[in-house]
Structure formats: structure tokens, C-alpha cells
Write a protein that holds these residues in place. Structure first.
Motif, PDB file in Angstrom:
ATOM      1  N   LEU A  75       0.862  -1.187   0.000  1.00 58.21           N
ATOM      2  CA  LEU A  75       0.000   0.000   0.000  1.00 58.21           C
ATOM      3  C   LEU A  75       0.895   1.232   0.000  1.00 58.21           C
ATOM      4  O   LEU A  75       1.799   1.335   0.825  1.00 58.21           O
ATOM      5  CB  LEU A  75      -0.864   0.047   1.265  1.00 58.21           C
ATOM      6  N   THR A  76       0.643   2.128  -0.917  1.00 54.56           N
ATOM      7  CA  THR A  76       1.383   3.382  -0.923  1.00 54.56           C
ATOM      8  C   THR A  76       0.417   4.512  -0.589  1.00 54.56           C
ATOM      9  O   THR A  76      -0.796   4.362  -0.693  1.00 54.56           O
ATOM     10  CB  THR A  76       2.037   3.656  -2.288  1.00 54.56           C
ATOM     11  N   HIS A 129      -6.610   6.454   7.922  1.00 54.89           N
ATOM     12  CA  HIS A 129      -7.151   5.883   6.686  1.00 54.89           C
ATOM     13  C   HIS A 129      -6.315   4.675   6.221  1.00 54.89           C
ATOM     14  O   HIS A 129      -6.869   3.633   5.870  1.00 54.89           O
ATOM     15  CB  HIS A 129      -7.190   6.966   5.608  1.00 54.89           C
ATOM     16  N   VAL A 130      -5.002   4.832   6.260  1.00 56.30           N
ATOM     17  CA  VAL A 130      -4.138   3.722   5.849  1.00 56.30           C
ATOM     18  C   VAL A 130      -4.266   2.568   6.842  1.00 56.30           C
ATOM     19  O   VAL A 130      -4.373   1.399   6.434  1.00 56.30           O
ATOM     20  CB  VAL A 130      -2.670   4.179   5.715  1.00 56.30           C
ATOM     21  N   ALA A 131      -4.298   2.861   8.131  1.00 57.92           N
ATOM     22  CA  ALA A 131      -4.448   1.812   9.146  1.00 57.92           C
ATOM     23  C   ALA A 131      -5.779   1.074   8.965  1.00 57.92           C
ATOM     24  O   ALA A 131      -5.834  -0.151   9.104  1.00 57.92           O
ATOM     25  CB  ALA A 131      -4.345   2.409  10.550  1.00 57.92           C
ATOM     26  N   SER A 132      -6.836   1.800   8.637  1.00 56.13           N
ATOM     27  CA  SER A 132      -8.137   1.168   8.384  1.00 56.13           C
ATOM     28  C   SER A 132      -8.070   0.237   7.183  1.00 56.13           C
ATOM     29  O   SER A 132      -8.676  -0.843   7.182  1.00 56.13           O
ATOM     30  CB  SER A 132      -9.215   2.227   8.140  1.00 56.13           C
ATOM     31  N   THR A 133      -7.332   0.642   6.168  1.00 58.84           N
ATOM     32  CA  THR A 133      -7.185  -0.194   4.979  1.00 58.84           C
ATOM     33  C   THR A 133      -6.431  -1.471   5.322  1.00 58.84           C
ATOM     34  O   THR A 133      -6.831  -2.567   4.910  1.00 58.84           O
ATOM     35  CB  THR A 133      -6.472   0.585   3.857  1.00 58.84           C
ATOM     36  N   VAL A 134      -5.362  -1.351   6.099  1.00 59.86           N
ATOM     37  CA  VAL A 134      -4.606  -2.534   6.517  1.00 59.86           C
ATOM     38  C   VAL A 134      -5.508  -3.471   7.314  1.00 59.86           C
ATOM     39  O   VAL A 134      -5.555  -4.686   7.059  1.00 59.86           O
ATOM     40  CB  VAL A 134      -3.363  -2.149   7.352  1.00 59.86           C
ATOM     41  N   LYS A 166       0.092 -10.805   3.408  1.00 56.26           N
ATOM     42  CA  LYS A 166       1.197  -9.990   3.902  1.00 56.26           C
ATOM     43  C   LYS A 166       1.011  -8.575   3.353  1.00 56.26           C
ATOM     44  O   LYS A 166       0.812  -8.385   2.155  1.00 56.26           O
ATOM     45  CB  LYS A 166       2.548 -10.543   3.454  1.00 56.26           C
ATOM     46  N   VAL A 167       1.083  -7.583   4.238  1.00 59.41           N
ATOM     47  CA  VAL A 167       0.852  -6.193   3.857  1.00 59.41           C
ATOM     48  C   VAL A 167       2.081  -5.359   4.176  1.00 59.41           C
ATOM     49  O   VAL A 167       2.565  -5.352   5.307  1.00 59.41           O
ATOM     50  CB  VAL A 167      -0.377  -5.605   4.583  1.00 59.41           C
ATOM     51  N   GLU A 168       2.574  -4.663   3.153  1.00 57.30           N
ATOM     52  CA  GLU A 168       3.648  -3.694   3.311  1.00 57.30           C
ATOM     53  C   GLU A 168       3.048  -2.307   3.114  1.00 57.30           C
ATOM     54  O   GLU A 168       2.251  -2.097   2.202  1.00 57.30           O
ATOM     55  CB  GLU A 168       4.738  -3.936   2.263  1.00 57.30           C
ATOM     56  N   THR A 169       3.421  -1.372   3.955  1.00 49.87           N
ATOM     57  CA  THR A 169       2.957   0.008   3.790  1.00 49.87           C
ATOM     58  C   THR A 169       4.152   0.876   3.428  1.00 49.87           C
ATOM     59  O   THR A 169       5.176   0.853   4.108  1.00 49.87           O
ATOM     60  CB  THR A 169       2.292   0.536   5.070  1.00 49.87           C
ATOM     61  N   LEU A 170       4.020   1.617   2.343  1.00 48.84           N
ATOM     62  CA  LEU A 170       5.035   2.570   1.911  1.00 48.84           C
ATOM     63  C   LEU A 170       4.409   3.937   2.100  1.00 48.84           C
ATOM     64  O   LEU A 170       3.555   4.359   1.328  1.00 48.84           O
ATOM     65  CB  LEU A 170       5.409   2.323   0.451  1.00 48.84           C
ATOM     66  N   MET A 173       0.123  -4.617   9.795  1.00 46.34           N
ATOM     67  CA  MET A 173       0.946  -4.846   8.614  1.00 46.34           C
ATOM     68  C   MET A 173       2.265  -5.510   9.001  1.00 46.34           C
ATOM     69  O   MET A 173       2.672  -5.467  10.154  1.00 46.34           O
ATOM     70  CB  MET A 173       1.159  -3.548   7.837  1.00 46.34           C
ATOM     71  N   GLU A 174       2.892  -6.139   8.001  1.00 49.94           N
ATOM     72  CA  GLU A 174       4.144  -6.843   8.250  1.00 49.94           C
ATOM     73  C   GLU A 174       5.383  -5.982   7.997  1.00 49.94           C
ATOM     74  O   GLU A 174       6.407  -6.161   8.643  1.00 49.94           O
ATOM     75  CB  GLU A 174       4.248  -8.099   7.368  1.00 49.94           C
ATOM     76  N   VAL A 175       5.299  -5.066   7.030  1.00 50.15           N
ATOM     77  CA  VAL A 175       6.468  -4.259   6.654  1.00 50.15           C
ATOM     78  C   VAL A 175       6.073  -2.790   6.643  1.00 50.15           C
ATOM     79  O   VAL A 175       5.107  -2.407   5.990  1.00 50.15           O
ATOM     80  CB  VAL A 175       7.010  -4.663   5.261  1.00 50.15           C
ATOM     81  N   TYR A 176       6.840  -1.984   7.363  1.00 53.67           N
ATOM     82  CA  TYR A 176       6.643  -0.537   7.386  1.00 53.67           C
ATOM     83  C   TYR A 176       7.797   0.067   6.602  1.00 53.67           C
ATOM     84  O   TYR A 176       8.963  -0.111   6.959  1.00 53.67           O
ATOM     85  CB  TYR A 176       6.664  -0.028   8.825  1.00 53.67           C
ATOM     86  N   ALA A 177       7.479   0.780   5.522  1.00 56.40           N
ATOM     87  CA  ALA A 177       8.534   1.355   4.687  1.00 56.40           C
ATOM     88  C   ALA A 177       8.282   2.841   4.467  1.00 56.40           C
ATOM     89  O   ALA A 177       7.143   3.303   4.425  1.00 56.40           O
ATOM     90  CB  ALA A 177       8.579   0.626   3.346  1.00 56.40           C
TER      91      ALA A 177
END
Length: 124
Positions: A44-45, A59-64, A75-79, A98-102
Motif C-alpha cells: 500500500l502506498t 485511513h491507511v491503518a483502516s485499509t490494513v 502480507k501487507v507492506e505500507t510505503l 501490517m508486516e512491513v513498514y517502509a
């Protein structure tokens, strides 16, 4: 959303000081699309949303959370953006499941003020 509140010189994303509010149905729409595609890993970007009190973190946290609710094995990565250095917003997203915070810094510190929007700080 697809409109950023910053104007970094290297980026071609649409910008506006007053973009439309986040679509409240976007978390569900994204989760539905990912479900249909049958993916097992998604990135997710986000655009920077300096106009929102929480910079768009909720909003991003709700999507995750919606993605994980529909498929706990996904597996969810957030950019994501820099959230103006507000660590409680980073924590809010980090705790979303989420699994990866970028985060892309986009440049070296020496070129920071030349290529990035003035509201972005290298140390954020």
C-alpha cells in the motif's frame, strides 16, 4: 487518494493544498480488489496529506485492518509518508497489523532542500 499536499520536484503525483477528503469506502474497495486478484503480498502506498490532522494515518491503518480481516494470511507492506515526524502516527500505523513498514527518503541529505517540498525534513 491520489492527490498529495506537497510539491516535491522529482514527483509527478497530482498536488493540491486542498485535495478531496479520503474516500471512506476506500479500505473496503482496496480489500475487495486484492481479494479478487488473489494476491498473497500487497504494498500500500500513500500520498502525503498535510491537510489532515492525522496526516492520513487512520485511513491507511483502516485499509490494513480491512485487508487483514478479509485475509489474515495476506502480507501487507505500507510505503508511507513522513507524517511530519509525528511518532504517535507512525505507531498508529505500525500497530495496524501490517508486516512491513517502509518510508522512502527519496534523496541524500545534501539535496534535501533542493528536491523535496519545504515541509519535508530529512531527519523526520
Amino acid at each position: 487518494g491520489d492527490t498529495c499536499t506537497r510539491g516535491c520536484r522529482f514527483c509527478s503525483v497530482a498536488t493540491s493544498r486542498t485535495p478531496p477528503p479520503p474516500d471512506p469506502d476506500e479500505p473496503s474497495k482496496v480489500a475487495h480488489a486484492v481479494e479478487r486478484w488473489g494476491l498473497d503480498y500487497i504494498v500500500l502506498t500513500m500520498v502525503d496529506r498535510d491537510d489532515l490532522e492525522d496526516q492520513g494515518a487512520t485511513h491507511v491503518a483502516s485499509t490494513v485492518r480491512e485487508l487483514k480481516r478479509r485475509d489474515p494470511k495476506l502480507k501487507v507492506e505500507t510505503l508511507v509518508g513522513d507524517f511530519q515526524g509525528k511518532l504517535h502516527l507512525v505507531e498508529q500505523l505500525a500497530d495496524s497489523g501490517m508486516e512491513v513498514y517502509a518510508h522512502n527518503i527519496e534523496t541524500v541529505e545534501r539535496l534535501q532542500k533542493t528536491v523535496r517540498d519545504r515541509r519535508a525534513g530529512y531527519q523526520q
